[in-house]
Design an enzyme around this catalytic site. Sequence first.
Site, short mmCIF file in Angstrom:
data_model
loop_
_atom_site.label_atom_id
_atom_site.label_comp_id
_atom_site.label_asym_id
_atom_site.label_seq_id
_atom_site.Cartn_x
_atom_site.Cartn_y
_atom_site.Cartn_z
N SER A 219 8.38 -32.83 29.81
CA SER A 219 9.30 -33.78 29.17
C SER A 219 8.58 -35.11 29.05
O SER A 219 7.98 -35.61 30.00
CB SER A 219 10.60 -33.89 29.96
OG SER A 219 10.39 -34.51 31.20
N GLY A 221 9.76 -38.25 27.82
CA GLY A 221 10.68 -39.36 27.51
C GLY A 221 11.25 -39.20 26.11
O GLY A 221 11.59 -38.08 25.69
N ALA A 222 11.34 -40.32 25.38
CA ALA A 222 11.98 -40.30 24.05
C ALA A 222 11.21 -39.46 23.03
O ALA A 222 11.72 -39.18 21.94
CB ALA A 222 12.14 -41.72 23.53
N GLY A 224 10.50 -36.38 23.53
CA GLY A 224 11.06 -35.02 23.61
C GLY A 224 10.28 -34.10 24.53
O GLY A 224 9.82 -34.53 25.60
N GLY A 250 16.18 -35.56 32.45
CA GLY A 250 15.34 -34.39 32.74
C GLY A 250 16.20 -33.24 33.27
O GLY A 250 15.94 -32.06 32.97
N ASP A 251 17.21 -33.56 34.06
CA ASP A 251 18.08 -32.52 34.62
C ASP A 251 18.88 -31.84 33.50
O ASP A 251 19.08 -30.62 33.52
CB ASP A 251 19.05 -33.12 35.65
CG ASP A 251 18.30 -33.91 36.70
OD1 ASP A 251 17.13 -33.57 36.97
OD2 ASP A 251 18.86 -34.88 37.24
N1 LIG Z 1 15.40 -42.72 25.11
C1 LIG Z 1 15.56 -41.42 24.84
N2 LIG Z 1 16.08 -41.03 23.67
C2 LIG Z 1 16.26 -39.72 23.39
N3 LIG Z 1 15.95 -38.73 24.25
C3 LIG Z 1 15.41 -39.07 25.43
C4 LIG Z 1 15.18 -40.43 25.79
N4 LIG Z 1 14.64 -40.46 27.04
C5 LIG Z 1 14.55 -39.17 27.44
N5 LIG Z 1 15.00 -38.34 26.48
C6 LIG Z 1 15.10 -36.88 26.56
O1 LIG Z 1 15.21 -36.52 27.91
C7 LIG Z 1 14.16 -35.65 28.31
C8 LIG Z 1 13.80 -35.93 29.76
O2 LIG Z 1 13.35 -37.26 29.91
P1 LIG Z 1 12.10 -37.64 30.83
O3 LIG Z 1 10.87 -37.13 30.22
O4 LIG Z 1 12.20 -39.10 31.08
O5 LIG Z 1 12.39 -36.74 32.11
P2 LIG Z 1 12.51 -37.04 33.64
O6 LIG Z 1 11.55 -38.12 34.04
O7 LIG Z 1 12.44 -35.73 34.32
O8 LIG Z 1 13.99 -37.58 33.72
P3 LIG Z 1 14.87 -37.97 34.99
O9 LIG Z 1 14.00 -37.84 36.23
O10 LIG Z 1 15.31 -39.36 34.70
O11 LIG Z 1 15.99 -36.99 34.96
C9 LIG Z 1 13.05 -35.91 27.29
O12 LIG Z 1 12.21 -34.80 27.19
C10 LIG Z 1 13.83 -36.20 26.03
O13 LIG Z 1 14.20 -34.98 25.38
O1 LIG Z 2 14.46 -37.70 45.13
P1 LIG Z 2 14.57 -36.70 44.00
O2 LIG Z 2 15.22 -35.44 44.48
O3 LIG Z 2 13.27 -36.45 43.31
O4 LIG Z 2 15.47 -37.36 42.88
C1 LIG Z 2 16.81 -37.65 43.15
C2 LIG Z 2 17.46 -38.30 41.98
O5 LIG Z 2 17.00 -39.62 41.80
O6 LIG Z 2 17.20 -37.63 40.76
C3 LIG Z 2 18.39 -37.52 40.00
C4 LIG Z 2 18.10 -37.86 38.57
O7 LIG Z 2 17.20 -36.93 38.04
C5 LIG Z 2 19.42 -38.36 40.69
O8 LIG Z 2 20.71 -37.84 40.53
C6 LIG Z 2 18.96 -38.19 42.10
O9 LIG Z 2 19.55 -38.87 43.06
#
Ligand SMILES: Nc1ncnc2c1ncn2[C@@H]1O[C@H](COP(=O)(O)OP(=O)(O)OP(=O)(O)O)[C@@H](O)[C@H]1O
Ligand SMILES: O=P(O)(O)OC[C@@]1(O)O[C@H](CO)[C@@H](O)[C@@H]1O
Length: 308
Positions: A219, A221-222, A224, A250-251
């Site tokens: 993943s 970020g924005a 995709g 990401g979840d």
């Molecule tokens: N600003 C955005 N606009 C549109 N889609 C987004 C944006 N930010 C994230 N996404 C979508 O969310 C998915 C997951 O985001 P990211 O890559 O930040 O994952 P992550 O770091 O695992 O997220 P998190 O830990 O915050 O749950 C991206 O692959 C994309 O599809």
């Molecule tokens: O400490 P971890 O387990 O890596 O991340 C925990 C966490 O920050 O990730 C989620 C968002 O993805 C929040 O709901 C949660 O509390």
Amino acid sequence: MILTVTLNTALDITYRVPALTPHASHRVTEVTERPGGKGLNVARVLAALGHDVTVAGFAGGDTGRSLHERLAEAPHLTDALTPVDGATRRTLAVVDSATGDTTQLNEPGPLISPAEWAAFLDSYEELTRRPGTAAVALCGSLPPGVPVGAYALLVRAARAAGVPVLLDTSGEPLRRGVAARPDMVKPNADELAELTGSHEPSRATRDARRRGAHAVIASLGAEGLLAVTPDGSWQAAPPVRVHGNPTGAGDSAVAGLLSALAEDLPWPDRLARAVALSAATVAAPVAGEFDRATYEDVLGRVTVRGDG
Ligand SMILES: Nc1ncnc2c1ncn2[C@@H]1O[C@H](COP(=O)(O)OP(=O)(O)OP(=O)(O)O)[C@@H](O)[C@H]1O
Ligand SMILES: O=P(O)(O)OC[C@@]1(O)O[C@H](CO)[C@@H](O)[C@@H]1O
């Protein structure tokens, strides 16, 4: 039934402030409290899509009680969290209303004893072997006391039970978990770079496959998702950058991938759903929720390019 594992569950607290400034005192304009930890967010999104989901992991103390109470209210969701003596952690997300930026503070979590870990393993074995378990998601950080090779063990157990398994974690637990050959791994850009030493996503994604994962869905970020799978490679992107709180995006991507896998959809459809759901999560105020109107709007406009 889809099983999600959250070894380090949390009570997620989200504070909204007008503008976050270091060294300054702030007035909080809005507070939300939710069951959290990555696997619980995945579970809530799956349940909202109408999938039956069981949550496994640990819960203890007053925060753990609050988790049980709130999970009991959720339709389609079965609480199979293993009780522990220590208190479930809290996490704090501070959202700056002016910029939309989020600052995340995560507590380490309770100390898990060898007996509590053994009790969890028994429950996990039983749940993965239960007829009707369609997929398993292993999500998030490990609390103290849980062995660093925990995910490798859980990946091997799921594979032995014949259940597709997705891993979403970081650092050494990710490195060891990938070597145990999960069906899917969903690192973000930083996790992928830490795992492979490469900041070039397509090279790093291929490298992560060589390390053992059957399919890597990175993943970015924005931008995709970038997926390299045994069936082909694809890039899936949202039509626009969404403004909002990215915590839990990401979840939602994981929930999209698993729900579409359980429905037997091909990779391009799985990726489109994951991208639309995660964009819709950025548009929702708290992790583990998505904005349905944004989801439906974005779903038809995701671009999926590839060679599968
Ligand atoms: N600003 C955005 N606009 C549109 N889609 C987004 C944006 N930010 C994230 N996404 C979508 O969310 C998915 C997951 O985001 P990211 O890559 O930040 O994952 P992550 O770091 O695992 O997220 P998190 O830990 O915050 O749950 C991206 O692959 C994309 O599809
Ligand atoms: O400490 P971890 O387990 O890596 O991340 C925990 C966490 O920050 O990730 C989620 C968002 O993805 C929040 O709901 C949660 O509390």
